[in-house]
Design a protein around this motif. Structure first.
Motif, mmCIF file in Angstrom:
data_model
loop_
_atom_site.group_PDB
_atom_site.id
_atom_site.type_symbol
_atom_site.label_atom_id
_atom_site.label_comp_id
_atom_site.label_asym_id
_atom_site.label_seq_id
_atom_site.Cartn_x
_atom_site.Cartn_y
_atom_site.Cartn_z
ATOM 1 N N ILE A 26 0.841 -1.209 0.000
ATOM 2 C CA ILE A 26 0.000 0.000 0.000
ATOM 3 C C ILE A 26 0.872 1.253 0.000
ATOM 4 N N ALA A 27 1.965 1.223 0.786
ATOM 5 C CA ALA A 27 2.865 2.376 0.812
ATOM 6 C C ALA A 27 3.503 2.600 -0.558
ATOM 7 N N SER A 28 3.872 1.515 -1.231
ATOM 8 C CA SER A 28 4.468 1.633 -2.566
ATOM 9 C C SER A 28 3.470 2.212 -3.556
ATOM 10 N N LEU A 29 2.220 1.724 -3.509
ATOM 11 C CA LEU A 29 1.186 2.266 -4.392
ATOM 12 C C LEU A 29 0.946 3.745 -4.114
ATOM 13 N N ALA A 30 0.933 4.110 -2.829
ATOM 14 C CA ALA A 30 0.718 5.514 -2.465
ATOM 15 C C ALA A 30 1.849 6.399 -2.997
ATOM 16 N N ILE A 31 3.076 5.930 -2.882
ATOM 17 C CA ILE A 31 4.226 6.696 -3.380
ATOM 18 C C ILE A 31 4.147 6.844 -4.890
ATOM 19 N N ILE A 32 3.814 5.740 -5.573
ATOM 20 C CA ILE A 32 3.731 5.770 -7.039
ATOM 21 C C ILE A 32 2.631 6.715 -7.505
ATOM 22 N N LEU A 33 1.447 6.642 -6.866
ATOM 23 C CA LEU A 33 0.320 7.483 -7.267
ATOM 24 C C LEU A 33 0.539 8.944 -6.909
ATOM 25 N N THR A 34 1.223 9.192 -5.783
ATOM 26 C CA THR A 34 1.458 10.570 -5.341
ATOM 27 C C THR A 34 2.577 11.241 -6.132
ATOM 28 N N LYS A 35 3.685 10.541 -6.224
ATOM 29 C CA LYS A 35 4.865 11.127 -6.874
ATOM 30 C C LYS A 35 4.900 10.868 -8.373
ATOM 31 N N GLY A 36 4.291 9.762 -8.788
ATOM 32 C CA GLY A 36 4.312 9.394 -10.199
ATOM 33 C C GLY A 36 5.587 8.656 -10.565
ATOM 34 N N LEU A 37 5.482 7.736 -11.507
ATOM 35 C CA LEU A 37 6.658 7.015 -11.978
ATOM 36 C C LEU A 37 7.589 7.969 -12.717
ATOM 37 N N GLN A 38 8.863 7.823 -12.476
ATOM 38 C CA GLN A 38 9.870 8.710 -13.077
ATOM 39 C C GLN A 38 10.477 8.010 -14.290
ATOM 40 N N TYR A 39 10.050 8.427 -15.474
ATOM 41 C CA TYR A 39 10.461 7.750 -16.703
ATOM 42 C C TYR A 39 11.747 8.340 -17.267
#
Length: 301
Positions: free
Chosen positions: A27-40
């Motif tokens: 859940i923490a990983s999903l929250a970080i990904i959704l909040t910060k966004g994937l860095q391409y």
């Protein structure tokens, strides 16, 4: 190491603790990904690339350092074929000619007496980058679907497939979350590009290999002796523990050496594999098998 010769750990007895820990990390990983966004990386954002040939060897870290300010961000700089050729990739939005002038001006100002020539230049358009991003996501999804079908055919039970896929999704999401969290903290490149996608697919394969070994032993033990399901699964995990630990440890040390001494260019790739070995080993013991165990119990009911 003698405690690995005849281990008797109650893995399934601790599965609820593992579920809680993994749920928090997931859940923490999903929250970080959704909040910060994937860095391409440039592969998935679009950008420009140039290949330069020099008459002497070139230090890619120095080139990356003095190009960061004029280009507005840290470019990707790596050797291209030999020690005197470099590939420079940047997401600078100026025209190709303007970016070329910035790069060549910075090289002339920072490498005294440098004789160099541009061998080729190319541009990665936004549309191509979006198509590539979609293809990368599809490759991961297809890999998981094929793995589900492979486990289903091999073990003839959907519960084994459910456990394997749960572990794979768990590994990929948590690794992505750690990447997104650390991207502004570590000094090496953690942008998601084609190399990192390759690392994720490698993680999927490594985790699956561990899981299949455990599942094979479970099938053997439950088919050859009259034991209750919980004891048979726990025994199988303990019997394969030595093999799992030794394989993971030796793989981890090899990857660590490459990570430390392999150079800047592949450091992000090696970091992904290091995380994958740790998370994949954990998930094969505490996610894949417990999920399979609980799903099988519910299926029997």
């Amino acid at each position: 190491m003698r405690w690995f010769e005849t281990p008797n750990f109650d893995f399934l007895g601790k599965r609820k603790v593992a579920y809680i820990l993994s749920s928090v990390l997931f859940i923490a990983s999903l929250a970080i990904i959704l909040t910060k966004g994937l860095q391409y990386g440039i592969d998935f954002r679009g950008g420009k690339e140039f290949v330069y040939a020099f008459d002497t060897t070139v230090n890619t870290q120095d080139v990356r350092s003095f190009l960061t300010e004029p280009l507005g961000s840290s470019p990707e700089v790596k050797l291209f074929g030999s020690d005197s050729e470099i590939l420079i990739r940047t997401d600078n939005e100026l025209s190709t000619d303007e970016v070329q002038n910035l790069i060549e001006g910075a090289i002339s100002a920072n490498i005294s007496g440098a004789n160099f020539s541009m061998e080729k230049s190319d541009s990665i358009g936004p549309r191509f980058a979006e198509d590539l991003k979609g293809a990368a996501a599809q490759s991961v999804i297809y890999a998981i679907v094929i793995i589900f079908l492979y486990i289903l055919i091999r073990f003839r039970k959907w519960t084994f497939s459910a456990g394997a896929v749960a572990a794979l999704v768990h590994d990929v999401v948590i690794t992505l979350g750690i990447f997104t969290l650390l991207i502004d903290v570590v000094s090496f490149n953690l942008l998601i590009d084609q190399n990192i996608i390759a690392a994720f697919l490698t993680i999927v394969g490594y985790s699956l290999n561990d899981t299949v070994v455990v599942f094979d032993r479970i099938r053997e033990n439950l088919g050859s002796r009259k034991a209750n399901f919980l004891d048979g699964v726990n025994k199988s995990l303990n019997q394969t523990l030595s093999r799992t630990f030794n394989t993971s440890l030796t793989t981890f040390f090899v990857l660590l050496v490459i990570f430390l001494f392999g150079g800047e260019v592949i450091r992000g790739f090696m970091f992904a594999l290091l995380l994958g070995v740790l998370v994949g080993t954990y998930s094969s013991l505490f996610i894949a098998t417990p999920v399979m165990f609980d799903a099988t119990k519910k299926d029997k009911k």
